[in-house]
Design an enzyme around this catalytic site. Structure first.
Site, PDB file in Angstrom:
ATOM      1  N   CYS A  75      17.050   4.143   4.139  1.00 28.58           N
ATOM      2  CA  CYS A  75      16.546   5.072   5.161  1.00 28.58           C
ATOM      3  C   CYS A  75      17.101   4.709   6.542  1.00 28.58           C
ATOM      4  CB  CYS A  75      15.019   5.028   5.181  1.00 28.58           C
ATOM      5  SG  CYS A  75      14.317   6.202   6.351  1.00 28.58           S
ATOM      6  N   CYS A  79      11.452   1.679  10.947  1.00 24.26           N
ATOM      7  CA  CYS A  79      10.026   1.308  10.913  1.00 24.26           C
ATOM      8  C   CYS A  79       9.911  -0.170  10.515  1.00 24.26           C
ATOM      9  CB  CYS A  79       9.282   2.193   9.928  1.00 24.26           C
ATOM     10  SG  CYS A  79       9.651   3.955  10.151  1.00 24.26           S
ATOM     11  N   CYS A  82       8.820  -1.497   7.004  1.00 28.50           N
ATOM     12  CA  CYS A  82       9.256  -0.788   5.794  1.00 28.50           C
ATOM     13  C   CYS A  82      10.439  -1.436   5.071  1.00 28.50           C
ATOM     14  CB  CYS A  82       9.615   0.651   6.132  1.00 28.50           C
ATOM     15  SG  CYS A  82       9.961   1.613   4.635  1.00 28.50           S
ATOM     16  N   CYS A 119       1.625  12.076  -5.661  1.00 30.02           N
ATOM     17  CA  CYS A 119       2.273  12.006  -4.348  1.00 30.02           C
ATOM     18  C   CYS A 119       3.700  11.499  -4.519  1.00 30.02           C
ATOM     19  CB  CYS A 119       1.536  11.035  -3.440  1.00 30.02           C
ATOM     20  SG  CYS A 119      -0.207  11.373  -3.347  1.00 30.02           S
ATOM     21  N   CYS A 150       1.537  16.325  -3.573  1.00 28.09           N
ATOM     22  CA  CYS A 150       1.685  15.836  -2.201  1.00 28.09           C
ATOM     23  C   CYS A 150       3.105  15.288  -2.070  1.00 28.09           C
ATOM     24  CB  CYS A 150       0.673  14.726  -1.929  1.00 28.09           C
ATOM     25  SG  CYS A 150       0.846  13.993  -0.271  1.00 28.09           S
ATOM     26  N   CYS A 210      -2.209  15.086   5.079  1.00 27.46           N
ATOM     27  CA  CYS A 210      -2.570  13.715   4.726  1.00 27.46           C
ATOM     28  C   CYS A 210      -1.947  12.844   5.809  1.00 27.46           C
ATOM     29  CB  CYS A 210      -1.990  13.367   3.350  1.00 27.46           C
ATOM     30  SG  CYS A 210      -2.175  11.629   2.934  1.00 27.46           S
ATOM     31  N   ARG A 282      -8.582   7.179   2.114  1.00 31.97           N
ATOM     32  CA  ARG A 282      -7.921   6.512   0.972  1.00 31.97           C
ATOM     33  C   ARG A 282      -7.551   5.057   1.246  1.00 31.97           C
ATOM     34  NH1 ARG A 282      -3.781   9.600   0.317  1.00 31.97           N
ATOM     35  NH2 ARG A 282      -5.231  11.001  -0.707  1.00 31.97           N
TER      36      ARG A 282
HETATM   37  N1  SAM Z   1       9.994   8.237   4.856  1.00 36.85           N
HETATM   38  C1  SAM Z   1       8.840   8.988   5.030  1.00 36.85           C
HETATM   39  C2  SAM Z   1       8.180   8.744   6.371  1.00 36.85           C
HETATM   40  O1  SAM Z   1       8.055   7.627   6.787  1.00 36.85           O
HETATM   41  O2  SAM Z   1       7.802   9.708   6.997  1.00 36.85           O
HETATM   42  C3  SAM Z   1       7.831   8.827   3.924  1.00 36.85           C
HETATM   43  C4  SAM Z   1       7.604   7.503   3.215  1.00 36.85           C
HETATM   44  S1  SAM Z   1       6.868   6.204   4.167  1.00 36.85           S
HETATM   45  C5  SAM Z   1       7.137   4.844   3.120  1.00 36.85           C
HETATM   46  C6  SAM Z   1       5.148   6.554   4.139  1.00 36.85           C
HETATM   47  C7  SAM Z   1       4.192   5.601   4.826  1.00 36.85           C
HETATM   48  O3  SAM Z   1       4.035   4.415   4.049  1.00 36.85           O
HETATM   49  C8  SAM Z   1       4.563   5.075   6.195  1.00 36.85           C
HETATM   50  O4  SAM Z   1       4.328   5.990   7.210  1.00 36.85           O
HETATM   51  C9  SAM Z   1       3.649   3.870   6.317  1.00 36.85           C
HETATM   52  O5  SAM Z   1       2.403   4.250   6.886  1.00 36.85           O
HETATM   53  C10 SAM Z   1       3.448   3.429   4.859  1.00 36.85           C
HETATM   54  N2  SAM Z   1       4.104   2.123   4.617  1.00 36.85           N
HETATM   55  C11 SAM Z   1       5.414   1.901   4.431  1.00 36.85           C
HETATM   56  N3  SAM Z   1       5.662   0.580   4.252  1.00 36.85           N
HETATM   57  C12 SAM Z   1       4.457  -0.040   4.329  1.00 36.85           C
HETATM   58  C13 SAM Z   1       4.060  -1.407   4.241  1.00 36.85           C
HETATM   59  N4  SAM Z   1       4.939  -2.391   4.060  1.00 36.85           N
HETATM   60  N5  SAM Z   1       2.745  -1.697   4.352  1.00 36.85           N
HETATM   61  C14 SAM Z   1       1.845  -0.701   4.544  1.00 36.85           C
HETATM   62  N6  SAM Z   1       2.176   0.605   4.647  1.00 36.85           N
HETATM   63  C15 SAM Z   1       3.462   0.935   4.548  1.00 36.85           C
HETATM   64 FE1  SF4 Z   2      12.181   5.416   6.368  1.00 35.80          FE
HETATM   65 FE2  SF4 Z   2      10.384   3.638   5.614  1.00 35.80          FE
HETATM   66 FE3  SF4 Z   2      10.251   4.666   8.061  1.00 35.80          FE
HETATM   67 FE4  SF4 Z   2       9.681   6.214   5.931  1.00 35.80          FE
HETATM   68  S1  SF4 Z   2       8.537   4.429   6.616  1.00 35.80           S
HETATM   69  S2  SF4 Z   2      10.963   6.762   7.695  1.00 35.80           S
HETATM   70  S3  SF4 Z   2      11.093   5.355   4.413  1.00 35.80           S
HETATM   71  S4  SF4 Z   2      11.937   3.386   7.248  1.00 35.80           S
END
Ligand code: SAM
Ligand code: SF4
Ligand code: DTB
Length: 341
Positions: A75, A79, A82, A119, A150, A210, A282
């Protein structure tokens, strides 16, 4: 010592009486007011949360959602939590969008294991038109299995949201993640406003929202309160609110985030229940590390939905058998699929 109940502001109640979904009145719950909730003695906070929960839900019912990563890794966003971000080396390989047939196999297995919602997550900044062409039959196929659908695909333009809604997508997940103040220390490649715009596009297309966040990224209690205030102020507030406990993944910038007292997680769940009375709250990422006792407290605090199944997106989830045993020990049961609004 007498501890007074923190009352929701009165306009909210009047507003809820008119709308069965119970949307938030603007500024109904200020961050300050929510911080006061978070600071209550735990028995007081849980008592308030339980009263609100019982007004709107059967406290013995928990909704089960299963999660599948349909496009993993690589990606472009940064973030900091992530493992799927291409900015970090967390050992997650980038994959292409999964074939519809494979997605449906996973969905069938989730339904047979008892999930009511499926989801699907994609590690994209935003989907492209050709991606949407492939997602439409996936949504239709999952719905035909009798599951609610979802997706979480990153940012959406209004016409993309419209297309997903027309395909029958029930919910769109897009998290605010944290407070506006703390946000910039976690993510730099998309703004808070970008996220609010996507949520607006989802609402505008008539899908259910959500939206939640992550607890335990080094934020303060004031940040947690400010996140909940943002969520509660969405008009209407989200139907589904995932509260994630940070999974500290090696290779990500938050790998060494300081461990948060798990009671702070419970408090956040309780405050979410109080300021968004009709939402499905959730227990999401990080549930397996919370342990049975903290999870039980979360259910007492008004959590009524979990991610259920072997894995989350790329990290592990609580074991299905362990969840079944926990439900039995606590006298909880899976809720049936909710009727379409
Ligand atoms: N890429 C898309 C986005 O971010 O909009 C969707 C997938 S993203 C993995 C969805 C959510 O998962 C993130 O917004 C975050 O809140 C949660 N998430 C991701 N990595 C995480 C982690 N290591 N611990 C807790 N929550 C996490
Ligand atoms: Fe990409 Fe992870 Fe951020 Fe979702 S949460 S936009 S998968 S870096
Ligand atoms: C949400 O709030 N949590 C889920 C779902 N929405 C998509 C994702 C959790 C991801 C946990 C880390 C991982 O497995 O990638």
């Amino acid at each position: 010592m007498q501890v007074s109940t923190i009352q929701p502001p009165s306009p909210r109640r009047a507003h809820e009486a008119q709308d069965p979904r119970g949307p938030a009145a603007p500024a109904a719950w200020s961050a300050q007011r929510i911080e006061q909730l978070l600071a209550l003695p735990l028995p007081e906070l849980l008592w308030q949360a339980q009263q609100v929960h019982r007004e709107h839900f059967d406290p013995t019912e928990v909704q089960l959602s299963s999660l599948l990563s349909i496009k993993t890794g690589g990606c472009p966003e940064d973030c900091g939590y992530c493992p799927q971000s291409a900015h970090y080396q967390a050992g997650v390989d980038a994959d292409k969008l999964m074939d519809a047939e494979r997605v449906l196999e996973h969905a069938r297995a989730a339904r047979d294991a008892g999930a009511s919602r499926f989801c699907m997550g994609a590690a994209w900044r935003e989907p492209k038109e050709r991606d949407l062409d492939k997602l439409v039959p996936i949504i239709e196929g999952v719905k035909q299995l009798g599951l609610q659908t979802c997706m979480t695909l990153g940012m959406l333009q209004p016409r993309q949201a419209q297309r997903l809604a027309e395909a029958g997508l029930d919910y769109y997940n897009h998290n605010l993640d944290t407070s506006p103040q703390f946000y910039g220390s976690i993510i730099s490649t998309r703004t808070y406003q970008d996220r609010l715009d996507t949520l607006q596009a989802v609402r505008g297309a008539g899908m259910r929202v959500c939206c939640g966040g992550i607890v335990g990224m080094g934020e303060s209690r004031a940040d947690r309160a400010a996140l909940l205030a943002q969520l509660a102020a969405l008009e209407p507030y989200p139907e589904s609110v995932p509260i994630n406990s940070l999974v500290r993944v090696a290779g990500t910038p938050l790998e060494h985030a300081p461990e948060l007292d798990p009671f702070e997680f419970v408090r956040s769940v309780a405050a979410a229940r109080i300021c968004m009375p009709r939402a499905w709250v959730r227990l999401s990422a990080g549930r397996k590390d919370l342990g049975d006792g903290i999870q039980a407290l979360c259910f007492l605090a008004g959590a009524n939905s979990i991610f259920y199944g072997e894995s989350l997106l790329v990290t592990g989830n609580a074991e299905v058998d362990a969840d079944r045993r926990l439900f039995e020990r606590l006298g909880l049961r899976a809720s049936a699929v909710q009727a379409q609004a």
